[in-house]
Motif scaffolding. Structure first.
Motif, PDB file in Angstrom:
ATOM      1  N   UNK A   1      33.409 -72.130 -29.566  1.00 43.59           N
ATOM      2  CA  UNK A   1      33.600 -71.326 -28.346  1.00 43.59           C
ATOM      3  C   UNK A   1      34.964 -70.641 -28.299  1.00 43.59           C
ATOM      4  N   UNK A   2      35.794 -70.832 -29.327  1.00 44.72           N
ATOM      5  CA  UNK A   2      37.118 -70.204 -29.454  1.00 44.72           C
ATOM      6  C   UNK A   2      38.128 -70.669 -28.421  1.00 44.72           C
ATOM      7  N   UNK A   3      37.889 -71.781 -27.755  1.00 40.04           N
ATOM      8  CA  UNK A   3      38.882 -72.272 -26.805  1.00 40.04           C
ATOM      9  C   UNK A   3      40.058 -72.887 -27.569  1.00 40.04           C
ATOM     10  N   UNK A   4      41.230 -72.814 -26.952  1.00 41.35           N
ATOM     11  CA  UNK A   4      42.452 -73.352 -27.546  1.00 41.35           C
ATOM     12  C   UNK A   4      43.028 -74.376 -26.581  1.00 41.35           C
ATOM     13  N   UNK A   5      43.359 -75.556 -27.105  1.00 45.54           N
ATOM     14  CA  UNK A   5      43.897 -76.642 -26.298  1.00 45.54           C
ATOM     15  C   UNK A   5      45.342 -76.871 -26.709  1.00 45.54           C
TER      16      UNK A   5
ATOM     17  N   UNK B   1      49.742 -82.246 -22.510  1.00 43.33           N
ATOM     18  CA  UNK B   1      49.857 -80.955 -21.824  1.00 43.33           C
ATOM     19  C   UNK B   1      48.984 -80.905 -20.569  1.00 43.33           C
ATOM     20  N   UNK B   2      48.116 -81.888 -20.385  1.00 42.63           N
ATOM     21  CA  UNK B   2      47.207 -81.902 -19.247  1.00 42.63           C
ATOM     22  C   UNK B   2      45.797 -81.472 -19.612  1.00 42.63           C
ATOM     23  N   UNK B   3      45.616 -80.922 -20.786  1.00 40.95           N
ATOM     24  CA  UNK B   3      44.293 -80.487 -21.234  1.00 40.95           C
ATOM     25  C   UNK B   3      43.394 -81.704 -21.477  1.00 40.95           C
ATOM     26  N   UNK B   4      42.099 -81.522 -21.242  1.00 32.20           N
ATOM     27  CA  UNK B   4      41.138 -82.610 -21.434  1.00 32.20           C
ATOM     28  C   UNK B   4      40.290 -82.324 -22.664  1.00 32.20           C
ATOM     29  N   UNK B   5      40.158 -83.339 -23.500  1.00 34.89           N
ATOM     30  CA  UNK B   5      39.286 -83.300 -24.671  1.00 34.89           C
ATOM     31  C   UNK B   5      38.471 -84.594 -24.654  1.00 34.89           C
ATOM     32  N   UNK B   6      37.550 -84.729 -25.563  1.00 37.12           N
ATOM     33  CA  UNK B   6      36.799 -85.977 -25.694  1.00 37.12           C
ATOM     34  C   UNK B   6      37.155 -86.617 -27.025  1.00 37.12           C
ATOM     35  N   UNK B   7      37.290 -87.940 -27.019  1.00 38.59           N
ATOM     36  CA  UNK B   7      37.589 -88.664 -28.259  1.00 38.59           C
ATOM     37  C   UNK B   7      36.701 -89.895 -28.331  1.00 38.59           C
ATOM     38  N   UNK B   8      36.533 -90.448 -29.538  1.00 39.94           N
ATOM     39  CA  UNK B   8      35.652 -91.609 -29.696  1.00 39.94           C
ATOM     40  C   UNK B   8      36.173 -92.822 -28.912  1.00 39.94           C
ATOM     41  N   UNK B   9      35.259 -93.570 -28.331  1.00 38.52           N
ATOM     42  CA  UNK B   9      35.630 -94.799 -27.627  1.00 38.52           C
ATOM     43  C   UNK B   9      36.031 -95.861 -28.660  1.00 38.52           C
ATOM     44  N   UNK B  10      35.235 -95.991 -29.701  1.00 35.14           N
ATOM     45  CA  UNK B  10      35.535 -96.914 -30.795  1.00 35.14           C
ATOM     46  C   UNK B  10      36.144 -96.119 -31.943  1.00 35.14           C
ATOM     47  N   UNK B  11      37.233 -96.609 -32.550  1.00 37.85           N
ATOM     48  CA  UNK B  11      37.823 -95.869 -33.668  1.00 37.85           C
ATOM     49  C   UNK B  11      36.850 -95.745 -34.843  1.00 37.85           C
TER      50      UNK B  11
END
Length: 174
Positions: free
Chosen positions: A147-151, A94-104
């Motif tokens: 923070x109640x944000x929705x992605x 959708x274009x939204x940015x999140x952070x995810x682990x570099x290593x699984x």
């Protein structure tokens, strides 16, 4: 900061010693028959010194509390800096940015655990794992409970089955 605290403690001790000396002086003055006026002046000085001592004690306590609070914040930032290196930004469909682990990350059975962190909280040095939310505008969502944000995470494709018929469908029984 500790040097200032030690100096404040020395000032407090000196003030107590001075107050004690003044009390002794007042007692001696009374014994010698000095005027009550001089005794009252000295008593007022002793009271002022005691007030100063209590004020210094209160200031010392405030400094120590602030110092502990700042040390805690420094530890939190240092801990987050270590954790921060384990994550990278990821752009959802959708274009939204999140952070995810570099290593699984794997669970006890060896399965990969997929999770995302809220970008808003991450920028504020908080680690908040996004949780599945409601469907919004034909998208699955992830919600941050801090923070109640929705992605908008993933678009849901809707397939509508069409009925190919030349005859009108009777909907009256439904």
């Amino acid at each position: 900061m500790f040097k200032e605290a030690i100096e404040a403690a020395k000032l407090i001790k000196n003030a107590f010693d001075t107050a004690e000396k003044l009390k002794d002086d007042i007692d001696r003055l009374k014994e010698l028959g000095e005027s009550n006026m001089k005794a009252m002046e000295l008593a007022q000085i002793a009271i002022n010194l005691q007030n100063l001592v209590f004020s210094l004690q209160r200031n010392l306590w405030t400094l120590e509390t602030n110092h502990r609070s700042l040390e805690d914040k420094i530890r939190q930032y240092e801990t987050f800096e270590v954790e921060k290196d384990k994550y990278a930004p990821h752009q959802c469909a959708s274009g939204a940015v999140v952070y995810r682990p570099i290593q699984p990350i794997h669970d006890a059975e060896g399965n990969v655990i997929v999770h995302y962190l809220c970008a808003n909280c991450y920028e504020q040095h908080k680690k908040s794992i996004l949780q599945p939310g409601e469907i919004v505008d034909s998208h699955r969502t992830l919600k941050c409970h801090c923070c109640s944000s929705v992605v908008l995470y993933e678009r849901i494709e809707c397939l509508v089955e069409t009925i190919g018929s030349r005859h009108a469908i009777d909907w009256s029984d439904y």
